[in-house]
Design an enzyme around this catalytic site. Structure first.
Site, PDB file in Angstrom:
ATOM      1  N   CYS A   1      32.761  63.177  11.244  1.00 57.64           N
ATOM      2  CA  CYS A   1      32.714  63.656   9.616  1.00 57.64           C
ATOM      3  C   CYS A   1      31.382  64.761   9.899  1.00 57.64           C
ATOM      4  O   CYS A   1      31.351  66.029  10.244  1.00 57.64           O
ATOM      5  CB  CYS A   1      33.388  62.814   8.937  1.00 57.64           C
ATOM      6  SG  CYS A   1      34.137  63.927   7.364  1.00 57.64           S
TER       7      CYS A   1
ATOM      8  N   HIS B   1      37.595  58.646  10.039  1.00 58.25           N
ATOM      9  CA  HIS B   1      36.892  57.759   9.555  1.00 58.25           C
ATOM     10  C   HIS B   1      37.646  56.435   9.899  1.00 58.25           C
ATOM     11  O   HIS B   1      39.139  56.675  10.075  1.00 58.25           O
ATOM     12  CB  HIS B   1      35.753  57.687   8.046  1.00 58.25           C
ATOM     13  CG  HIS B   1      35.688  58.660   7.606  1.00 58.25           C
ATOM     14  ND1 HIS B   1      34.368  58.410   8.056  1.00 58.25           N
ATOM     15  CD2 HIS B   1      36.024  59.930   7.314  1.00 58.25           C
ATOM     16  CE1 HIS B   1      33.584  59.827   7.420  1.00 58.25           C
ATOM     17  NE2 HIS B   1      34.125  60.522   7.090  1.00 58.25           N
TER      18      HIS B   1
HETATM   19  N1  GLN Z   1      30.655  66.465   3.886  1.00 62.09           N
HETATM   20  C1  GLN Z   1      31.626  66.691   4.828  1.00 62.09           C
HETATM   21  C2  GLN Z   1      32.500  67.442   3.849  1.00 62.09           C
HETATM   22  O1  GLN Z   1      32.703  67.759   3.195  1.00 62.09           O
HETATM   23  C3  GLN Z   1      31.819  66.242   5.265  1.00 62.09           C
HETATM   24  C4  GLN Z   1      32.435  64.512   4.720  1.00 62.09           C
HETATM   25  C5  GLN Z   1      32.846  62.927   5.246  1.00 62.09           C
HETATM   26  O2  GLN Z   1      31.304  63.015   6.115  1.00 62.09           O
HETATM   27  N2  GLN Z   1      33.689  62.624   5.321  1.00 62.09           N
HETATM   28  O3  GLN Z   1      33.384  68.577   4.603  1.00 62.09           O
END
Ligand code: GLN
Length: 242
Positions: free
Chosen positions: A95, A191
């Site tokens: 992510c 995740h």
């Molecule tokens: N901040 C990033 C987004 O919102 C990644 C989010 C995350 O790692 N879940 O796209």
């Protein structure tokens, strides 16, 4: 001397959403259960990283704010990290970490410059993509399952995706694909944590790292993954095969 892999965890205090640390525990356990040794090195922002001593690098997810903090450090490690990747070093980036593999992540609050390890970029668009996700990858028979929550949309150009989206949004919510595979780098929005739910993916990474370090002869004995397979099948049935 037993065979050993060293896992580098980049910035766990900042990039650790949804228990991404569980990915490290999963790698360690699946190595130890087969008689291999595993060492984990955690790096904070101020630490120097010697990529020469690492076999697997993990970068987890983070909020935009945390990614912005990390981004200021990336310039310093970019060259060595790039050399590691080009040399076949194994990387799992989840992510926020996945977004940082690319050229940039454009947010409403500013530009986060990435590592440019893989030719991709990310742009924030209205609405977050939040849901369970199931994908089918060419790399494995078993689907890959997990959870996604991102505002960024990642454009991977000509790169190979990790898989086709069967349920959920993936890279852009529109392309039908999720993640990226470049050399021994896997970037993904999934995740879960990813690896405990998807042992096939964990073993893929371990196999690549062992091969790079010790050559092709090293065998990863199969483990009893009955429960993991049952959990995976349950998610598949629930979201895909309705
Ligand atoms: N901040 C990033 C987004 O919102 C990644 C989010 C995350 O790692 N879940 O796209």
């Amino acid at each position: 001397m037993g065979k050993k892999l060293t896992i580098g965890h980049l910035y766990p205090d900042l990039l650790n959403l949804y228990g991404d640390r569980g990915n490290i525990q999963c790698m360690v356990k699946r190595l130890e259960w087969r008689g291999f040794e595993a060492e984990v090195k955690e790096y904070q922002l101020e630490d120097a990283i010697d990529f020469g001593e690492l076999d697997i690098v993990l970068m987890g997810g983070g909020s935009d704010r945390e990614q912005m903090i990390v981004c200021s450090k990336l310039k310093e490690i970019q060259k060595d990290f790039k050399a590691y990747v080009e040399d076949g070093g194994v990387v799992l980036a989840v992510c926020g970490g996945y977004q940082l593999l690319g050229k940039y992540y454009q947010t409403d609050d500013g530009m986060i410059t990435g590592l440019e390890l893989v030719d991709l970029y990310t742009e924030q668009k209205p609405g977050r993509l939040i849901d369970n996700i199931v994908i089918q990858s060419e790399l494995f028979e078993m689907p890959v399952v997990g959870f996604e929550n991102h505002g960024g949309r990642t454009f991977i150009g000509e790169n190979k995706p990790l898989g086709k989206v069967l349920y959920g949004s993936g890279n852009t919510g529109e392309s039908g694909y999720e993640g990226v595979v470049y050399k021994n780098v896997i970037g993904t929005y999934i995740h879960g944590p990813l690896l405990p739910k998807n042992p096939q993916l964990c073993d893929y990474l371990l196999g690549k790292a062992l091969e790079r370090k010790y050559g092709e002869g090293v065998v990863l004995e199969p483990l009893n993954d009955t429960q993991e397979k049952e959990a995976n099948e349950y998610i598949y049935q629930r979201f895909v095969k309705k």
